[in-house]
Design an enzyme around this catalytic site. Structure first.
Site: not given
Lengths: 260, 201
Positions: B21, B48, B141
């Site tokens: 991310s 992401h 995540d």
């Protein structure tokens, strides 16, 4: 899924496994059941529970004018050709809760086509169809749709199309005066009309290749000579057996044309 | 902390899934830049990115790596030696027939695509023949996804949080399960090369 098909005639057997597994696990948690076998046993005995499960198995996630470039391409490149027909039939397959139907109806009205267009909006989920018929969407979501509408080449003020009350926006019912909302399964049902445009967005991704082929076969059969097929922005027919039977019309927007 | 991949006889990694991310682009360059042109494993990446924007990750990485790089498409088969990025706004899964599928289910950990979704589906598809790596990032995540890979018998590796630009994501994975490897990027890269050497060309 086999049991559901035999008992309720809903055919989820050719849905992709990965997302179906996530949805079944989510349903177990939401319904407070310990295991898939417990779910199976209860669902087969209790049609009301099956109705609730259906809400989890289908994905009612949509928005109005989703991927504005798609609607802009329809407006610029498809509408002029639709104008050459005395009357137009449009099939919104897998219409879910109706966001795409209302988006198309608004676009067609602005382009002077709605009054001679018959829209068929179909889905397997009766609860979603009922929501679609009502045309009432959360006001928070509608604020976000306004930007989409403008980027899709909207010719008016988006607020002209709905009445806001409390936390909801009720869309002008005259938009849907000529929409037929109907229960239809791409997995088990057949073609019901000849159409000039089929819009089926983010539905095929939940199908395996066999079922994708079936659905594309229905669209091909339904479309008139050189009719249009619109898919979701990350969908394609490249990995299906219909890749040669449609021409790419607006490739980035995923608008195809039935090949001769 | 182990530096070598488990050398269980007969164990063969057939695919690698990566999640990152915030800070991820730079970390991925360090990890993947200069991989040999004969590289044979498929590498699938969820990084992401904001929804509703076209992603140029495939082009950016295509220019920098000597490998074919794609945005993963629905029902596309995974090819050996190719690198794939999840498209923005869609979850990316790997099916048992080793093709991709996309979905518009709601975001997981506020993310769509979600690393957990990719990793859990890949664990189902590949079982022990999968390696998962989780890099820098500011949310949780990927932690559950890596655990699923480990439960299925695959190999898990996490970027050393002390080195990660943002340590939250690697920390979350370490808190949830015991990764097989916790390594700085340079050594994760060595691990990647080692995993590939167990994979028949």
């Amino acid at each position: 899924m086999e049991a559901i098909y035999l008992k309720y005639s809903y055919d989820f057997r050719n849905y992709t496994v990965a997302s179906q597994k996530r949805r079944v696990l989510h349903a177990l948690a939401q319904l407070g059941l310990p295991s898939i076998s417990a779910l199976q046993e209860k669902v087969l005995r209790d049609p009301a529970l099956f109705g609730r499960l259906l809400q989890y198995l289908t994905i009612p996630v949509s928005e109005m004018f989703r991927d504005p470039a798609y609607f802009l391409a329809l407006r610029q490149h498809v509408v002029p050709i639709l104008h050459t027909y005395p009357s137009v039939k449009v099939w919104v397959a897998g219409c879910s809760t109706g966001e795409e139907v209302f988006s198309l109806a608004i676009l067609l009205r602005e382009e002077g086509l709605l009054s001679r267009t018959q829209i068929y909006a179909t889905d397997i989920n009766p609860a979603s169809l009922e929501k679609a018929r009502q045309g009432i969407f959360p006001i928070e979501a509608v604020r976000g749709y306004t930007a989409n509408y403008q980027r899709a080449g909207g010719r008016s003020s988006f607020s002209d199309y709905y009445t806001a009350a409390y936390e909801a926006a009720r869309f002008d019912p005259s938009l849907c005066a000529d929409v037929i909302f109907a229960d239809h399964s791409l997995a088990t049902d057949s073609v019901f009309a000849e159409t000039q445009l089929v819009s089926c967005r983010n539905v095929l991704i939940y199908f395996n290749r066999e079922l994708q082929d079936r659905a594309l076969g229905l669209f091909h059969e339904s479309l008139c000579h050189r009719g249009f097929l619109g898919l979701g922005s990350k969908e394609s027919i490249d990995f299906s057996s219909y890749s040669q039977r449609f021409d790419a019309h607006s490739k980035p927007e995923r608008i195809y044309r039935k090949a001769t | 902390m182990k530096l070598t991949a488990p050398q269980t006889p007969g164990r063969r990694v057939e695919a690698v899934v990566l999640g990152a991310s915030a800070g991820g682009i730079e970390a991925l360059f360090t990890l993947l830049n200069g991989l040999p042109a004969l590289w044979s494993l498929p590498v699938v990446i969820v990084l992401h990115v904001p929804e509703n924007h076209e992603s140029h990750l495939a082009e950016i990485f295509s220019d920098r790596l000597h490998l074919p790089v794609h945005e993963a498409a629905d029902k596309m088969p995974l090819a050996s030696g190719h690198v794939y990025f999840a498209p923005p706004g869609y979850h990316l899964s790997i099916e048992r027939d080793r093709r991709f599928s996309l979905s518009c289910e709601p975001p997981v950990h506020f993310s769509r695509p979600s690393i957990d979704v990719l990793m859990a589906s890949a664990a189902d598809a590949y079982g022990p023949a999968l390696a998962g790596m989780l890099l820098t990032g500011a949310n949780e995540d990927g932690a559950e996804g890596l655990r699923r890979i480990q439960q299925a018998g695959g190999i898990t590796a996490v970027q050393d949080p002390n080195e990660a630009q943002i340590s939250v994501m690697p920390q979350a994975a370490i808190a949830l399960h015991s990764p097989d490897h916790v390594l700085p990027l340079r050594e994760l890269r060595a691990l990647l090369l080692q995993l590939e050497s167990t994979h028949a060309h």
